[in-house]
Motif scaffolding. Sequence first.
Motif, PDB file in Angstrom:
ATOM      1  N   PRO A 134       0.808  -1.229   0.000  1.00  0.00           N
ATOM      2  CA  PRO A 134       0.000   0.000   0.000  1.00  0.00           C
ATOM      3  C   PRO A 134       0.836   1.272   0.000  1.00  0.00           C
ATOM      4  O   PRO A 134       0.414   2.294  -0.546  1.00  0.00           O
ATOM      5  N   GLU A 135       2.032   1.218   0.601  1.00  0.00           N
ATOM      6  CA  GLU A 135       2.845   2.422   0.711  1.00  0.00           C
ATOM      7  C   GLU A 135       3.422   2.868  -0.628  1.00  0.00           C
ATOM      8  O   GLU A 135       3.697   4.058  -0.819  1.00  0.00           O
ATOM      9  N   ILE A 136       3.618   1.908  -1.537  1.00  0.00           N
ATOM     10  CA  ILE A 136       4.196   2.283  -2.836  1.00  0.00           C
ATOM     11  C   ILE A 136       3.126   2.471  -3.909  1.00  0.00           C
ATOM     12  O   ILE A 136       3.442   2.796  -5.054  1.00  0.00           O
ATOM     13  N   LEU A 137       1.861   2.267  -3.525  1.00  0.00           N
ATOM     14  CA  LEU A 137       0.795   2.379  -4.523  1.00  0.00           C
ATOM     15  C   LEU A 137       0.752   3.757  -5.186  1.00  0.00           C
ATOM     16  O   LEU A 137       0.591   3.839  -6.413  1.00  0.00           O
ATOM     17  N   PRO A 138       0.900   4.859  -4.449  1.00  0.00           N
ATOM     18  CA  PRO A 138       0.908   6.166  -5.121  1.00  0.00           C
ATOM     19  C   PRO A 138       1.996   6.278  -6.184  1.00  0.00           C
ATOM     20  O   PRO A 138       1.768   6.857  -7.257  1.00  0.00           O
ATOM     21  N   SER A 139       3.173   5.707  -5.904  1.00  0.00           N
ATOM     22  CA  SER A 139       4.248   5.736  -6.889  1.00  0.00           C
ATOM     23  C   SER A 139       3.896   4.902  -8.112  1.00  0.00           C
ATOM     24  O   SER A 139       4.157   5.300  -9.257  1.00  0.00           O
ATOM     25  N   LEU A 140       3.268   3.748  -7.879  1.00  0.00           N
ATOM     26  CA  LEU A 140       2.851   2.890  -8.996  1.00  0.00           C
ATOM     27  C   LEU A 140       1.791   3.596  -9.844  1.00  0.00           C
ATOM     28  O   LEU A 140       1.807   3.506 -11.079  1.00  0.00           O
ATOM     29  N   VAL A 141       0.871   4.270  -9.176  1.00  0.00           N
ATOM     30  CA  VAL A 141      -0.158   5.022  -9.897  1.00  0.00           C
ATOM     31  C   VAL A 141       0.494   6.082 -10.773  1.00  0.00           C
ATOM     32  O   VAL A 141       0.099   6.290 -11.930  1.00  0.00           O
ATOM     33  N   GLY A 142       1.504   6.766 -10.244  1.00  0.00           N
ATOM     34  CA  GLY A 142       2.209   7.772 -11.030  1.00  0.00           C
ATOM     35  C   GLY A 142       2.841   7.188 -12.274  1.00  0.00           C
ATOM     36  O   GLY A 142       2.815   7.800 -13.360  1.00  0.00           O
ATOM     37  N   THR A 143       3.401   5.981 -12.145  1.00  0.00           N
ATOM     38  CA  THR A 143       3.996   5.309 -13.304  1.00  0.00           C
ATOM     39  C   THR A 143       2.934   4.978 -14.349  1.00  0.00           C
ATOM     40  O   THR A 143       3.148   5.157 -15.556  1.00  0.00           O
TER      41      THR A 143
END
Length: 250
Positions: free
Chosen positions: A157-166
């Motif tokens: 869950p913590e890296i989801l915003p970064s994945l969304v950005g990608t």
Amino acid sequence: MQAMPPRILVGDDNETFRTVTAALLRREGYDVDLADDGRAVVEAMAARDYDLVLLDVSMPGLNGLDTTREIRRLPPPRSGVPVLAVTAHAMPGDRERCLAAGMDDYLTKPILPKDLLAIVQRWMRRHPPGAGNAQAAGDDDPIDDFALTLLAEQTDPEILPSLVGTFVAEVRTRGPKIADALAAEDWQTLERQAHALKSASHSFGARYLARALEGIEAACAAGDTDRARLLAQTVPELADAAVEALMARY
């Protein structure tokens, strides 16, 4: 209040298949309606909300492909209900023709009960019961939060915003490429770009964008350039809506 069981419509002109399939699905807790031809399927879809359709391809009169095209012309949310093709034929190109007509998946008879239940359960997870009907109450959100929840569980869950950005960056890169391929009537490139963006769109819950990309890929593979063109023309709006909804969340 107890939740309503998922509702499935089975359209097949073979009475034995209808009866056996209905018994199997009802034993698993599904609410099942039956139709013996394509026109009856369309009429049932227009009159009642369903979560999934199992549809025979080779029916007399209105066959499964034309029936699916009629379903996709219904007002939303009924136009977006998953349709799974069921056929006794497995010729080269059949799967592509089914997908190009707007079907979502493909099963070949004879079907083992465990395989039928597995594919139904898989589509219920991707399209939870009532999700298609929620749009009737004003939920036209281009993002499926259930898919985002699954993605968070599968990653972190913590890296989801970064994945969304990608993913957003990929949409913004491939969107113009899809538009350029359409303008040039370069169907090979259009198919390739749609394929490249399709899986990620599913993963990030961009449900309407993913459906359009699936349709483009299948239509190009089947040589149905008219359908590919119509679907590709919807991509900019669908992509913008998905990006805006994701950015609002993250």
